[in-house]
Design an enzyme around this catalytic site. Structure first.
Site, PDB file in Angstrom:
ATOM      1  N   LYS A   1      28.767  46.935  33.098  1.00  0.00           N
ATOM      2  CA  LYS A   1      29.915  46.719  33.973  1.00  0.00           C
ATOM      3  C   LYS A   1      31.121  47.431  33.374  1.00  0.00           C
ATOM      4  O   LYS A   1      31.338  47.384  32.160  1.00  0.00           O
ATOM      5  CB  LYS A   1      30.177  45.214  34.076  1.00  0.00           C
ATOM      6  CG  LYS A   1      31.296  44.790  35.013  1.00  0.00           C
ATOM      7  CD  LYS A   1      31.388  43.261  35.032  1.00  0.00           C
ATOM      8  CE  LYS A   1      32.390  42.740  36.033  1.00  0.00           C
ATOM      9  NZ  LYS A   1      32.401  41.256  36.079  1.00  0.00           N
TER      10      LYS A   1
ATOM     11  N   SER B   1      32.152  39.419  40.528  1.00  0.00           N
ATOM     12  CA  SER B   1      32.692  40.754  40.438  1.00  0.00           C
ATOM     13  C   SER B   1      31.714  41.784  39.884  1.00  0.00           C
ATOM     14  O   SER B   1      31.957  42.989  39.963  1.00  0.00           O
ATOM     15  CB  SER B   1      33.951  40.731  39.564  1.00  0.00           C
ATOM     16  OG  SER B   1      33.657  40.356  38.230  1.00  0.00           O
TER      17      SER B   1
ATOM     18  N   SER C   1      31.008  35.494  38.295  1.00  0.00           N
ATOM     19  CA  SER C   1      30.855  36.932  38.512  1.00  0.00           C
ATOM     20  C   SER C   1      29.536  37.534  38.068  1.00  0.00           C
ATOM     21  O   SER C   1      29.256  38.692  38.376  1.00  0.00           O
ATOM     22  CB  SER C   1      32.001  37.682  37.836  1.00  0.00           C
ATOM     23  OG  SER C   1      33.212  37.476  38.538  1.00  0.00           O
TER      24      SER C   1
END
Length: 440
Positions: A72, A150, A174
């Site tokens: 990420k 996210s 997330s």
């Protein structure tokens, strides 16, 4: 799709090699819209070639030597810009060093192929990003559907078969939300389990790290590598294992798949207490009536940004959410902090050694277009999507979401296993056993 453990077994037997696996991953990544913000192909090829040479002489650095992993874009990778999914950071200086977790997996021989997309500043559970595009949920065959956020790109990268493992972060859901909506495994660790050095923060007392994978055994292996150990894990009998099933108001498919999974656990001898979990419910009520602790911390972190000209570059929805905390009273923060400590202690008594089972998300992945075009719908859907994972974050509960099935349109649903803070090892072992029983 094979998991990382199976891929590594192919390396060991000579059926495949890390260079071949990498080139396939890079090809898929380059053809996948908005899943990656950047690819680190040159670095990855160096790492894959070195790994292939080690496997040829039977000297891998770990059982996952040569396995591709994506990060990420909150994790620093030396020589790459960490954008945090924000346009204003496109031209930020490149990181000088790898984040500690990146370095640990690199030293285990894993091949870092690039940085995955995310909600801007990791501040949404839906995964929309107007700057770098929104990766589409690969299960949305009728129309484009959200990936969840996210850690949107990380979930899609695993679900679409680009990489078997992608690392994410979880502040309010997330990792768990996109994992559930994309039909993969997601593990939110207790916040202190892994070092967050070199990871762009959102809310320091709530942020945690973890992998999105195709199996619990892969999540366990990553946990071992991040702690510098190698272990063999096998599923244990569920006979006598205690669970508390706390049902919630969810879509019919989510509920039906959850109950089907629970029935399979019961058939294997698991002891399921179907009752309200008072601490979980009290935490839901606390958040509903007194707000979100992360809102205070996120505003404090980004206040300088919000007061600068760069604020104009933010997604207006993210900016409004950050700004909403500016006028919140300090008394509210103190109340939330005190209540958090009290509820964490209460949870130990409430569960008394049992694992909590809840739905991960109350609904399947909604259509993307309406959320892009309606700000009110975006706000309401974001809150609904985060609702069932926020209590675990506030209580710092490690959580593992497992696929529990699909709805009539083939969209995945998720089942969440959670335990009191710090009980990660026990939770992961239980999740491994549960995964072998659930037939989805």
């Amino acid at each position: 799709m094979s998991d990382a453990t199976s891929m590594a077994e192919d390396f060991a037997s000579g059926r495949s090699d890390p260079v071949q696996a990498l080139e396939q991953a890079l090809d898929q990544a380059s053809r996948s819209a908005s899943v990656f913000i950047s690819l680190t192909a040159e670095r990855a090829r160096r790492e894959a070639e070195a790994s292939a040479a080690r496997w040829r002489v039977g000297q891998p650095l770990s059982g996952f030597d040569g396995v591709p992993v994506a990060w990420k874009d909150l994790f620093d990778m030396a020589g790459s810009v960490t954008t945090a999914g924000a346009a204003y950071r496109r031209n930020a200086p490149a990181a000088l060093l790898d984040a500690q977790s990146v370095g640990l997996l690199c030293r285990a021989g894993m091949v870092s192929i690039g940085k995955t997309n995310l909600s801007e500043l990791a501040y949404s559970g839906l995964g929309l990003n107007p700057h770098f595009g929104t990766p589409h949920n690969p299960h949305g065959t009728d129309q484009p559907r959200i990936p969840g956020g996210s850690s949107s790109g990380s979930a899609v990268a695993v679900a679409a078969g680009i990489v078997p493992i992608a690392m994410g972060t979880d502040t309010a859901g997330s990792i768990r939300i996109p994992a559930a909506l994309n039909g993969v495994v997601g593990y939110r660790s207790s916040s202190r389990r892994y070092s967050r050095d070199g990871v762009f923060p959102l809310a320091r007392s709530l942020d945690s790290l973890g992998p999105l994978t195709r199996s619990v055994r892969d999540a366990l292996a990553i946990d071992d590598l991040l702690h510098g150990r190698t272990q063999t894990h096998s599923a244990r009998s569920l006979k006598g294992q205690r669970f508390v099933l706390a049902q919630q108001d969810v879509e019919p498919a989510v509920r039906n798949n959850l109950l089907s999974a629970v029935a399979q656990l019961k058939a294997q001898g698991a002891l399921i207490e179907e009752r309200e979990c008072p601490t979980f419910q009290a935490t839901l009520d606390l958040i509903k009536h007194h707000g979100w602790l992360g809102a205070f911390e996120a505003f404090a972190l980004h206040q300088t940004l919000l007061d600068s000209a760069d604020a104009e570059q933010l997604d207006p929805r993210v900016r409004r959410r950050l700004e909403a905390a500016r006028a919140l009273p300090a008394s509210q923060l103190i109340h939330l902090t005190d209540a958090r400590r009290r509820l964490q202690q209460q949870l130990l008594d409430d569960l008394d050694g049992a694992i909590l089972i809840t739905p991960t998300v109350a609904h399947v992945a909604p259509a993307l277009a309406p959320l892009e075009n309606d700000d009110d719908l975006f706000v309401n859907t974001n809150l609904a999507t985060l609702r069932l994972t926020m209590p675990g974050s506030l209580l710092d509960m490690p959580g593992v979401t497992l696929p529990s099935g699909r709805d009539a349109q083939g969209l995945p649903t998720g089942l969440l296993l959670s335990a009191p803070t710090g009980e990660d090892a026990r939770l992961l072992r239980a999740a491994l056993s549960v995964e072998t029983v659930i037939n989805v």
